[in-house]
Design an enzyme around this catalytic site. Structure first.
Site, PDB file in Angstrom:
ATOM      1  N   ARG A   1      13.863 -51.805 -74.351  1.00 26.32           N
ATOM      2  CA  ARG A   1      15.009 -52.694 -74.118  1.00 26.32           C
ATOM      3  C   ARG A   1      15.783 -52.152 -72.915  1.00 26.32           C
ATOM      4  O   ARG A   1      15.434 -51.102 -72.377  1.00 26.32           O
ATOM      5  CB  ARG A   1      15.926 -52.671 -75.343  1.00 26.32           C
ATOM      6  CG  ARG A   1      16.281 -51.232 -75.715  1.00 26.32           C
ATOM      7  CD  ARG A   1      17.349 -51.105 -76.732  1.00 26.32           C
ATOM      8  NE  ARG A   1      17.382 -49.782 -77.321  1.00 26.32           N
ATOM      9  CZ  ARG A   1      17.998 -48.724 -76.811  1.00 26.32           C
ATOM     10  NH1 ARG A   1      18.654 -48.837 -75.672  1.00 26.32           N
ATOM     11  NH2 ARG A   1      17.962 -47.551 -77.404  1.00 26.32           N
TER      12      ARG A   1
ATOM     13  N   GLU B   1       7.741 -31.064 -83.889  1.00 31.03           N
ATOM     14  CA  GLU B   1       7.627 -30.711 -82.477  1.00 31.03           C
ATOM     15  C   GLU B   1       8.105 -29.290 -82.264  1.00 31.03           C
ATOM     16  O   GLU B   1       8.955 -28.801 -83.007  1.00 31.03           O
ATOM     17  CB  GLU B   1       8.543 -31.624 -81.630  1.00 31.03           C
ATOM     18  CG  GLU B   1       7.995 -32.991 -81.395  1.00 31.03           C
ATOM     19  CD  GLU B   1       8.968 -33.860 -80.609  1.00 31.03           C
ATOM     20  OE1 GLU B   1      10.038 -33.378 -80.201  1.00 31.03           O
ATOM     21  OE2 GLU B   1       8.636 -35.034 -80.417  1.00 31.03           O
TER      22      GLU B   1
HETATM   23  P1  ADP Z   1      16.510 -40.536 -81.197  1.00 29.95           P
HETATM   24  O1  ADP Z   1      15.438 -41.578 -81.243  1.00 29.95           O
HETATM   25  O2  ADP Z   1      17.161 -40.327 -82.521  1.00 29.95           O
HETATM   26  O3  ADP Z   1      17.468 -40.705 -80.075  1.00 29.95           O
HETATM   27  P2  ADP Z   1      14.981 -38.579 -79.685  1.00 29.95           P
HETATM   28  O4  ADP Z   1      13.608 -38.245 -80.065  1.00 29.95           O
HETATM   29  O5  ADP Z   1      15.170 -39.506 -78.524  1.00 29.95           O
HETATM   30  O6  ADP Z   1      15.742 -39.152 -80.966  1.00 29.95           O
HETATM   31  O7  ADP Z   1      15.810 -37.249 -79.414  1.00 29.95           O
HETATM   32  C1  ADP Z   1      17.212 -37.270 -79.251  1.00 29.95           C
HETATM   33  C2  ADP Z   1      17.704 -35.968 -78.646  1.00 29.95           C
HETATM   34  O8  ADP Z   1      17.327 -34.844 -79.461  1.00 29.95           O
HETATM   35  C3  ADP Z   1      17.116 -35.640 -77.283  1.00 29.95           C
HETATM   36  O9  ADP Z   1      17.807 -36.277 -76.247  1.00 29.95           O
HETATM   37  C4  ADP Z   1      17.272 -34.118 -77.245  1.00 29.95           C
HETATM   38  O10 ADP Z   1      18.598 -33.768 -76.958  1.00 29.95           O
HETATM   39  C5  ADP Z   1      16.996 -33.714 -78.672  1.00 29.95           C
HETATM   40  N1  ADP Z   1      15.557 -33.365 -78.866  1.00 29.95           N
HETATM   41  C6  ADP Z   1      14.558 -34.219 -79.183  1.00 29.95           C
HETATM   42  N2  ADP Z   1      13.378 -33.578 -79.263  1.00 29.95           N
HETATM   43  C7  ADP Z   1      13.617 -32.279 -78.993  1.00 29.95           C
HETATM   44  C8  ADP Z   1      12.793 -31.082 -78.938  1.00 29.95           C
HETATM   45  N3  ADP Z   1      11.485 -31.106 -79.169  1.00 29.95           N
HETATM   46  N4  ADP Z   1      13.392 -29.916 -78.624  1.00 29.95           N
HETATM   47  C9  ADP Z   1      14.735 -29.858 -78.392  1.00 29.95           C
HETATM   48  N5  ADP Z   1      15.546 -30.930 -78.446  1.00 29.95           N
HETATM   49  C10 ADP Z   1      15.016 -32.126 -78.744  1.00 29.95           C
END
Ligand code: ADP
Length: 650
Positions: A291, A200
């Site tokens: 959930r 991403e």
């Molecule tokens: P997980 O499933 O491990 O919780 P997420 O995809 O929900 O992972 O992402 C967790 C955190 O990582 C987000 O809340 C954000 O802080 C950071 N994050 C995720 N994707 C991005 C991105 N594309 N750019 C910047 N920070 C990101």
């Protein structure tokens, strides 16, 4: 509606589900591991079934045992809480096969959202906005590298099967890509058994905004607005709020509708959360959690609805309790997660016994009452290495954000925990910081405000020292037969006893004579009720709570806590300086071996016990010539930092 449910979880979420069930007249069955036999969630339910050993793999994650418990107790449905089996499609299916209702979405919806890459493909089709990136099946490193170059740096490599902030790597330059890819894949295969990744665009000032959705089996789906969870450490949430500060009505509606579209695209039923990452006016789908979330209470506070009640109604086939038009936001809510962890040591999790535990008064379940405490522990309970180190959630409501912030600072100031490291003081500084109060949030807030959030230690103020001195005097009065000074040799001067106490790095003078106490020359009166003290220091009234943990005093005063080591020259006579004369665990760990028998007479420096902590062995030696009166632990026992390991007599 069901008449009996089983709660396949532990801790605060099991207690929280039980509260709603009880209110609705539904009987509850708890399940528990060896480590949780006497725990609060077992007491909170009507019946309890033992599952097995402490590790989750042998207890809370064993589907057959949980289904057997449901059968044996006649529970009609299973609430999985969050974590454990809550997002396990095999478990949802096994429940269906066993004729027990799984209180959650259909297995097909869990699996559709289970892998981040597949979920993204579906969302693309449903026209839900995605972060620019690559989530294809072709995983050739050269292709991934090419895709990263196309997206433009910085990029984020994410394990497709990832969760809990694990398996993510930010990459700043093309030259670093392949090395980061390799390390991300290694972590992913270890943590999730699957090394597929997606890429991403890495947003540099993002906010984490998630939308609560709810769908029933009659085809209705609504959104219960958003939560801002931008304040994170190690990509994990610590402070959440609803609504998101500064979000316009138009954007709220757009995000809500995108979340509903996401849920509908996978045939969703029940409570779900669609997580978005937002930057500027843009927002993009990140993932859907199928959930109830840890932070659901802030949504309950602003909408006035009990989401567990909604889950139970939907699972039993009822319609959603409210339509989209009926849902309104009222006021502002905040949640702070109180963890057993050490913010000063990189938020390292801590374990130990909650030897002293006080929370602000829990006033109400949904708003109005303003303060809600969701906790799965009581004083005397332990935070063990087996499960999540969360101690409690403090949830507050206010008419607006400013009032909610004030209430949160107050609630944190009334939270007293002794026995292990916690993030309470850190959370209070966070809530009181200008950066957080401004509402200009992004996920880098903690890192950017490091100096404010981790201030250098200050010398304790006089009021704190006076409270500590009063507690030392009170303790001695209790242990002494006659006058408060006989147990320790104070100095006698014309019927006035003088004494200096070393408290941490401060030294104070206390005197006791015909006219009462003096503290550093000022008259002082002491009124005491258990651990609570009320002093008059000169003209100044001082209130506080003082808790002893061995020779450490924890002084709670004016919303902060100060830990002071009491140094008593007499008690320490003849003991080894290097060890501070105390036979306590230097850090949390495990007892490996006892090296002599109980009652053994030993010379100074004789090895007495070996413990393992942080993957290293530490030997505790005799501080002086003396006798090992009693070992307080056995090999294999976990000990918390500062725990007294053995009784030693000179
Ligand atoms: P997980 O499933 O491990 O919780 P997420 O995809 O929900 O992972 O992402 C967790 C955190 O990582 C987000 O809340 C954000 O802080 C950071 N994050 C995720 N994707 C991005 C991105 N594309 N750019 C910047 N920070 C990101």
């Amino acid at each position: 509606m069901f008449t009996k449910i089983l709660i396949a979880n532990r801790g605060e979420i099991a207690c929280r589900v039980a509260t709603t069930a009880r209110r609705l007249g539904i009987k509850t069955v708890a399940v528990y591991s060896d480590a949780d036999a006497g725990s609060k969630h077992v007491a909170a339910c009507d019946e309890a079934v033992h599952l097995g050993p402490a590790t989750a793999k042998e207890s809370y994650l064993v589907m057959e045992k949980i289904l057997a418990a449901a059968k044996a107790t006649g529970a009609q449905a299973i609430h999985p809480g969050y974590g454990f089996l809550s997002e396990n499609e095999d478990f949802a299916e096994a429940c269906a096969k066993a004729g027990v209702t799984f209180i959650g979405p259909p297995a097909s919806a869990i699996s559709a959202m289970g892998l981040k890459s597949e979920a993204k493909s579906r969302m693309e089709k449903a026209k839900v906005p995605l972060v620019p990136g690559y989530h294809g099946a072709d995983q050739a490193p050269a292709l991934l590298h090419q895709q990263a170059d196309r997206i433009g740096y910085p990029v984020l490599i994410k394990a497709s099967a990832g969760g809990g902030g694990k398996g993510m790597r930010a990459v700043d330059r093309s030259a670093d890509f392949l090395a980061a890819l390799e390390s991300c894949k290694r972590e992913a295969i270890n943590a999730f058994g699957d090394d597929a990744v997606l890429i991403e665009k890495y947003l540099t000032k993002p906010r984490h905004i998630e939308v609560q959705v709810f769908a029933d089996t009659h085809g209705e789906c609504v959104y219960l607005f958003e939560r801002d969870c931008s304040v994170q450490r190690r990509h994990q949430k610590v402070l959440e709020e609803a609504p998101a500060p500064g979000l316009s009505e138009a954007r709220r509606k757009a995000m809500g509708e995108a979340a509903v579209a996401a849920a509908k695209a996978v045939g969703y039923v029940g409570a779900g959360t669609v997580e978005f990452i937002a930057e500027g006016e843009q927002f993009y789908f990140m993932e859907m959690n199928t959930r109830l979330q840890v932070e659901h209470p802030v949504t309950e506070m602003i909408t006035g609805f009990d989401l567990v009640e909604w889950q139970l109604r939907v699972a039993s086939g009822e319609r959603l309790p409210a339509t989209q038009a009926e849902l309104k936001i009222r006021g502002h809510a905040l949640e702070a997660r109180v963890y057993a962890e050490n913010p000063e040591k990189g938020f390292l999790p801590a374990i130990g016994t909650l030897s002293h535990l006080r929370f602000p008064e829990h006033v109400s379940f949904v708003r109005d009452g303003a303060v809600r405490v969701d906790s799965g522990v009581r004083e005397g309970d332990a935070i063990t290495p087996f499960y999540d180190p969360m101690i409690a959630k403090l949830i507050v409501w206010g008419e607006d954000r400013e009032l909610a912030l004030t209430r949160m600072a107050d609630a944190l100031g009334k939270t007293q925990i002794v026995g292990l490291a916690t993030n309470v003081a850190f959370l209070k500084r966070l809530v009181e910081s200008k950066a957080f109060a401004s509402g200009d949030l992004d996920t880098g807030l903690i890192a950017k405000n490091h100096d404010v959030l981790f201030p250098a230690a200050k010398a304790p103020v006089d009021t704190v020292l006076a409270l500590a001195a009063a507690a030392v005097l009170a303790r001695e009065a209790e242990s002494a037969d006659a006058d408060p000074w006989s147990s320790r040799s104070g100095w006698r001067l014309n019927q006035v006893f003088l004494r200096s106490l070393k408290l941490g790095s401060s030294e104070v003078q206390v005197a006791y004579g015909h006219s009462g106490y003096r503290f550093n020359g000022q008259p002082m009166t002491v009124t005491r009720d258990g651990l609570d003290y009320q002093l008059m220091l000169g003209e100044q009234p001082v209130r506080g709570t003082v808790v002893f943990e061995g020779e450490t005093l924890h002084v709670f005063h004016a919303g902060t806590v100060t830990a002071l080591e009491l140094f008593d020259a007499i008690a320490h006579a003849g003991q080894d300086e290097g060890q501070g004369g105390k036979l306590v665990a230097p850090m949390p760990g495990k007892i490996v071996a006892l090296l002599c028998g109980q009652g053994a007479a030993v010379k100074k420096g004789t090895p007495l016990l070996v413990m393992e902590a942080m993957k290293m062995e530490h030997t505790i030696t005799a501080p002086a010539d003396g006798t090992v009166a009693e070992f307080l632990f056995s090999p294999g026992d976990q000990v918390s930092e500062g725990a007294e390991l053995l009784k030693f007599s000179l």
